[in-house]
Design a protein around this motif. Structure first.
Motif, PDB file in Angstrom:
ATOM      1  N   THR A  92       0.935  -1.158   0.137  1.00 51.45           N
ATOM      2  CA  THR A  92       0.136  -0.065  -0.020  1.00 51.45           C
ATOM      3  C   THR A  92       0.785   1.073   0.015  1.00 51.45           C
ATOM      4  O   THR A  92       0.785   2.250  -0.792  1.00 51.45           O
ATOM      5  N   ALA A  93       2.138   1.043   0.614  1.00 49.66           N
ATOM      6  CA  ALA A  93       2.830   2.539   0.955  1.00 49.66           C
ATOM      7  C   ALA A  93       3.580   2.523  -0.546  1.00 49.66           C
ATOM      8  O   ALA A  93       3.517   3.612  -0.976  1.00 49.66           O
ATOM      9  N   ASP A 206       5.725   8.294   6.843  1.00 53.82           N
ATOM     10  CA  ASP A 206       4.760   8.320   5.936  1.00 53.82           C
ATOM     11  C   ASP A 206       3.910   7.199   6.018  1.00 53.82           C
ATOM     12  O   ASP A 206       2.587   7.159   5.998  1.00 53.82           O
ATOM     13  N   PHE A 207       4.518   5.770   6.395  1.00 55.44           N
ATOM     14  CA  PHE A 207       3.725   4.924   6.564  1.00 55.44           C
ATOM     15  C   PHE A 207       4.363   3.731   7.661  1.00 55.44           C
ATOM     16  O   PHE A 207       5.545   3.795   7.655  1.00 55.44           O
ATOM     17  N   VAL A 227      -1.214   5.392   8.247  1.00 59.33           N
ATOM     18  CA  VAL A 227      -0.852   6.213   7.121  1.00 59.33           C
ATOM     19  C   VAL A 227      -0.915   7.557   7.433  1.00 59.33           C
ATOM     20  O   VAL A 227      -1.840   8.398   8.232  1.00 59.33           O
ATOM     21  N   ALA A 228      -0.020   8.537   7.169  1.00 65.30           N
ATOM     22  CA  ALA A 228       0.258   9.878   7.492  1.00 65.30           C
ATOM     23  C   ALA A 228      -1.003  10.490   6.852  1.00 65.30           C
ATOM     24  O   ALA A 228      -1.227  10.284   5.529  1.00 65.30           O
ATOM     25  N   PRO A 229      -1.452  11.550   7.597  1.00 60.00           N
ATOM     26  CA  PRO A 229      -2.662  12.273   6.642  1.00 60.00           C
ATOM     27  C   PRO A 229      -2.383  12.831   5.630  1.00 60.00           C
ATOM     28  O   PRO A 229      -3.396  12.687   4.666  1.00 60.00           O
ATOM     29  N   ALA A 262     -13.652   7.888   6.064  1.00 58.41           N
ATOM     30  CA  ALA A 262     -12.857   8.890   6.399  1.00 58.41           C
ATOM     31  C   ALA A 262     -11.483   8.499   6.747  1.00 58.41           C
ATOM     32  O   ALA A 262     -11.351   7.317   6.987  1.00 58.41           O
ATOM     33  N   GLY A 263     -10.433   9.306   6.295  1.00 60.81           N
ATOM     34  CA  GLY A 263      -9.063   8.997   6.684  1.00 60.81           C
ATOM     35  C   GLY A 263      -8.461   7.625   6.120  1.00 60.81           C
ATOM     36  O   GLY A 263      -8.728   7.554   4.775  1.00 60.81           O
ATOM     37  N   ALA A 264      -7.690   6.713   6.771  1.00 59.75           N
ATOM     38  CA  ALA A 264      -7.244   5.877   6.186  1.00 59.75           C
ATOM     39  C   ALA A 264      -8.019   4.557   5.975  1.00 59.75           C
ATOM     40  O   ALA A 264      -7.390   3.498   5.409  1.00 59.75           O
TER      41      ALA A 264
END
Length: 382
Positions: A92-93, A206-207, A227-229, A262-264
Motif C-alpha cells: 500500500t505504501a 509516511d507509513f 498512514v500519515a494524513p 474517512a481517513g485511512a
C-alpha cells in the motif's frame, strides 16, 4: 524482589504447559486465553450466521480494533487501516510513492524479505536504485543508515528493530535526516510495536505497519497500517465496498459511491470485518495495552539483562550495538552443534537461530523457571 515498575510473569494468562519453555515471540506469539476464547466464540457464531448484526459485526467491531491499534501507534483512529499482513501494508505504501528515476531506496542488509521485494519492484518500475545498507561489526544500524542517506535518497524503508540481530534504530534521527532530503520513511514495526516506545510526533513516518501475530500476541492474517494524513487521498490496493461512504446501508449498496470513508479507512483490506479474527485481535490488544509498552519494555529489559549475564559464561555473547531491550541475539560459541536449536526443541525449549546468532525472545509469560531451564539445557548441550 520485583520492582514496582516491572510486570510479574503472566504465564497463567496463556496455554503454556510447564514442560514447555517458549522463548520465541519474534517468531510467533501465543494468544492469551481471553483472545483464544474470543476467537472460538466467533467461530461458533459463524455456524449460525443469522446472529450477525450489520452495525455491530460489520462496522463497530473493526472500529473498536482500529481504535486499539491507533493507541499503539500513538495516533488517531482515522490514520489507521486494517490489513492482513505487513506485506500488504508495505505494498500500500509503495503504491502511494513514486521515487524519482536514479534516486535510491534504502533497505537494510538481511532485512525481512517482505520489506525488500516490494522496493525491488518499485525501483524497477521507476528506474530507481535499491541500495542495501550494511553495518560494520562495531557500527549500529542507526549510524549505518544515517551515513547512507543523501540527496539521492527518495525512500528509507526500515524496521525499528532488525529481525535477525535485534539491533534497534533511532527512528527520530533517521526521520529527521530523511526529511531534510525530502525522502519518505516507511517502517515495518512488526518486531517492536507495543514492546518499546514509539514517538509518532518525533518520527513522523509516511507509513508504518505491524503484523499482530508475533509480539502483539494476536491472530495470524491481521495487521495494522499507520498512514500519515498527507497520504489519505492515495490509491488503495483494492476497490472494496465496505470502505465506501455510507456502506452501512445494505439496502442501497448499488447506489455506488465514489467517496471513501474517512481517513485511512480507504486502505482497509477486503472483508476487514473478519468475524473470526477481529474479536481475538481485540482481546490481544486489550492485554497489550493493559500492560503498556513502557512497562513491557522495562520488564523484558530487566529479564534479558539477567539472562544475558547467565549465558555469557557459556560463550553466548552480545555483539549487536544498540540491541533492543526486548531482544537477545547472541553469537554462538565456536564448536556449538549445528543442530543446537533443533536439539533444544526436542527438550521442549524453543528459540530461533538467525545466521551465526541464537535469537532469544521471551515475552511477558516467561518466568524464572523458564530461564533456568533454558540455561541448564544449554549447559548440557554445549
Amino acid at each position: 524482589m520485583i520492582s514496582p515498575s516491572l510486570i510479574p510473569p503472566q504465564r497463567d494468562q496463556f496455554d503454556l504447559p510447564r514442560e514447555t519453555c517458549y522463548l520465541n515471540a519474534a517468531y510467533m506469539g501465543p494468544m492469551p486465553h481471553d483472545a483464544v476464547a474470543a476467537g472460538q466464540d466467533s467461530y461458533a457464531r459463524k455456524g449460525q450466521p443469522w446472529r450477525y448484526q450489520v452495525q455491530t459485526d460489520f462496522f463497530d467491531a473493526p472500529e473498536a480494533l482500529r481504535e486499539r491499534a491507533a493507541r499503539l501507534f500513538g495516533a488517531s483512529a482515522d490514520t489507521v487501516a486494517l490489513v492482513p499482513a505487513a506485506s500488504y501494508g508495505l505494498a500500500t505504501a509503495a503504491r502511494s510513492l513514486a521515487p524519482d528515476a536514479k534516486s535510491e531506496i534504502l533497505v537494510l542488509a538481511e532485512q525481512f524479505p517482505s520489506n525488500v521485494y516490494v522496493w525491488r519492484e518499485l525501483a524497477a518500475e521507476h528506474g530507481a536504485r535499491l541500495r542495501t545498507v550494511s553495518r560494520s561489526d562495531n557500527q549500529s544500524w542507526t549510524e549505518a543508515v544515517l551515513s547512507a542517506i543523501s540527496t539521492a535518497t527518495s525512500i528509507v524503508a526500515c524496521p525499528q528493530v532488525h529481525w535477525a540481530d535485534g539491533g534497534a534504530l533511532d527512528l527520530a534521527a533517521i526521520s529527521d535526516a530523511a526529511r531534510r532530503q525530502g525522502a519518505a520513511l516507511v517502517l515495518d514495526l512488526t518486531q517492536s510495536l507495543g514492546m518499546m516506545p514509539f514517538d509518532l510526533a518525533a518520527i513522523q513516518p509516511d507509513f508504518a505497519v505491524a503484523a499482530s501475530y508475533k509480539w502483539l500476541l494476536g491472530p495470524y492474517a491481521m495487521g495494522f497500517l499507520y498512514v500519515a494524513p498527507h497520504h489519505h487521498d492515495g490509491e488503495p490496493l483494492e476497490q472494496n465496498w465496505i470502505v465506501r461512504d455510507k456502506a452501512e446501508d445494505f439496502a442501497r449498496l448499488v447506489d455506488y459511491a465514489d467517496a471513501h470513508a474517512a481517513g485511512a479507512r480507504r486502505f482497509d483490506m477486503g472483508e476487514r470485518s473478519n468475524f473470526q479474527l477481529v474479536p481475538a485481535a481485540i482481546a490481544s490488544l486489550d492485554a497489550m495495552l493493559g500492560w503498556g509498552a513502557d512497562a513491557l519494555a522495562a520488564t523484558l529489559a530487566h529479564n534479558n539483562r539477567a539472562l544475558a549475564d547467565r549465558l555469557a559464561p557459556l560463550g553466548l555473547r552480545e555483539t549487536t550495538p544498540d540491541r533492543a531491550a526486548h531482544y537477545l541475539s547472541l553469537s554462538l560459541p565456536d564448536g556449538a552443534p549445528g543442530d543446537l536449536v533443533a536439539r533444544l526443541a526436542s527438550e521442549g525449549v524453543y528459540v530461533s537461530q538467525r545466521g551465526d546468532r541464537m535469537r532469544i525472545t521471551p515475552h511477558i509469560y516467561n518466568d524464572e523457571a523458564d530461564f533456568q531451564r533454558f540455561v541448564t539445557a544449554l549447559e548440557d548441550l554445549l
